[in-house]
Design an enzyme around this catalytic site. Sequence first.
Site, short mmCIF file in Angstrom:
data_model
loop_
_atom_site.label_atom_id
_atom_site.label_comp_id
_atom_site.label_asym_id
_atom_site.label_seq_id
_atom_site.Cartn_x
_atom_site.Cartn_y
_atom_site.Cartn_z
N PRO A 73 1.29 -1.04 0.12
CA PRO A 73 0.21 -0.03 0.28
C PRO A 73 0.91 1.64 0.06
O PRO A 73 2.00 1.68 0.40
CB PRO A 73 -0.47 -0.61 1.18
CG PRO A 73 0.00 -0.70 2.49
CD PRO A 73 0.58 -2.46 1.10
N HIS A 124 -4.44 -1.02 8.55
CA HIS A 124 -3.89 -0.60 8.91
C HIS A 124 -3.12 -0.24 9.84
O HIS A 124 -3.93 0.75 10.72
CB HIS A 124 -3.80 1.02 7.83
CG HIS A 124 -2.62 1.65 7.89
ND1 HIS A 124 -1.05 1.25 8.57
CD2 HIS A 124 -1.50 2.25 6.73
CE1 HIS A 124 -0.22 1.73 7.77
NE2 HIS A 124 -0.32 2.81 6.85
N ALA A 166 -0.29 0.18 11.37
CA ALA A 166 0.91 0.24 10.86
C ALA A 166 1.63 1.83 10.97
O ALA A 166 0.52 2.25 11.07
CB ALA A 166 1.95 -0.18 10.39
N TYR A 200 -0.40 5.57 13.04
CA TYR A 200 -1.74 6.05 12.89
C TYR A 200 -2.59 4.63 13.41
O TYR A 200 -2.12 4.77 14.91
CB TYR A 200 -2.31 4.92 11.59
CG TYR A 200 -2.12 6.34 10.31
CD1 TYR A 200 -1.97 7.43 9.49
CD2 TYR A 200 -0.94 5.16 9.16
CE1 TYR A 200 -1.01 8.02 8.78
CE2 TYR A 200 0.27 5.65 8.57
CZ TYR A 200 -0.14 7.58 8.31
OH TYR A 200 -0.04 8.44 6.88
N ARG A 214 -1.90 -5.28 8.57
CA ARG A 214 -0.26 -4.48 8.48
C ARG A 214 0.52 -3.64 9.65
O ARG A 214 -0.10 -3.31 10.33
CB ARG A 214 0.22 -3.30 7.40
CG ARG A 214 1.85 -3.23 6.98
CD ARG A 214 1.65 -2.55 5.63
NE ARG A 214 2.41 -2.82 4.56
CZ ARG A 214 3.37 -1.42 4.76
NH1 ARG A 214 2.53 0.05 4.57
NH2 ARG A 214 4.07 -1.64 3.70
N GLY A 273 11.89 -3.33 2.72
CA GLY A 273 12.81 -2.01 2.57
C GLY A 273 11.88 -0.76 3.54
O GLY A 273 10.50 -1.21 4.13
N GLY A 312 7.01 -1.92 -2.40
CA GLY A 312 6.29 -0.22 -2.18
C GLY A 312 7.30 0.92 -3.59
O GLY A 312 6.28 -0.16 -4.81
N ARG A 313 7.93 1.02 -3.17
CA ARG A 313 8.43 1.75 -4.92
C ARG A 313 8.75 1.91 -5.95
O ARG A 313 8.18 2.07 -6.77
CB ARG A 313 9.47 3.55 -4.51
CG ARG A 313 8.74 4.33 -3.25
CD ARG A 313 10.15 4.80 -1.91
NE ARG A 313 10.54 3.14 -1.19
CZ ARG A 313 12.46 4.16 -1.01
NH1 ARG A 313 12.52 4.82 -1.07
NH2 ARG A 313 12.47 2.92 -0.10
#
Length: 357
Positions: free
Chosen positions: A23, A172, A174, A177, A224, A285, A312-313
């Site tokens: 995500p 979420h 992680a 949040y 997550r 990462g 991710g990226r």
Amino acid sequence: MPDLFHRYQLGDLMLPNRVVMAPMSRVRAAVGGLATPSMATHYAQRATAGLIVTEGVQPSLIGQSNPGTPGLHTDEQVAAWQQVTDAVHTNGGRIFAQIMHGGRVSHPETTGLQPIGPSAVPGVGDVFTPTGPKPMQTPRALATAEVPEHAQAYAQAARRAVDAGFDGVELHGANGYLISQFLSSNANLRTDRYGGSVTNRIRFAVEAVSATVQAIGGARTGIRLSPGGPFWGVEETEVHALYTELLTELSGLGLAYVHLEATTDEEVLVALRHAWPGTLIMNPGFPMGPKQTDRADADHWLGKGADLISFGRAFLANPDLVERLRTGLPMAPVDTDTYYQGGDAGYLTYSAYQHAA
């Protein structure tokens, strides 16, 4: 050791490979938190991933963290997401919605509401608003009687996600949040049953996951986590004990998976792998760190016991990431200036690898 390109049975889904699209916030939603045709194209372009997990989706207006993010708390939002899930499924993919309640990581200019949190402790740093980055304000501490309704918000959004055609959801938990804030030892200063001891600090996470499982089933529910992650000023004490107890409590719910970020020592992460009896997705990462995950990182964590690896990226600039990883093709660089600027540039403009004629 399992191969990154071997199939994997995840609940009722047979994944064609073990590559997961992590995500990532892209803030391309339309007014009202609606998904768009461009979002449908973006995710469909990446449907060769074994599993796609969407950007964070707010389960309520007060749960919205940033402007430009999509929601799953109105009928219009459900209808808008159907074009995304249809496009991904048409391209042969599988997609979970990440449900993200920002908690204190929000701003009244974004939602029109005072942010809420486990305690009246502001986060550290600037949060995006419609008029630019601004320091986070002190949240309103939730009363004990209010906490369950915010746990239920995840379940309500999960039901809407299934109505919108998603294959499942990821909570979420992680990156600072709301769930992470309850796990924290400095954002959560409560003295009721949701604060203090490790057992109390994990309670909100367990209640949110349990409610979601009751709503849509464990096989369609993941979470997550970022053990020890220092996001938005969050700190955690007793990291190993905290997450071991959390995973132990979650282990009886039949979850699709737990998704860990590499935010603490490898020794702790490996111990958490052993503590969790189900499917583990590993994101090697550190979020927004200097190094993007590559094939070597994936193989390393598969060797350490992970079942699936999230990227991710690398997925932003490489919609054909699975094929590039499989064949050793070079990775295209990502344009960081287009992360949150809106529009299709840096969103739909990355292409598959162009072989020389």
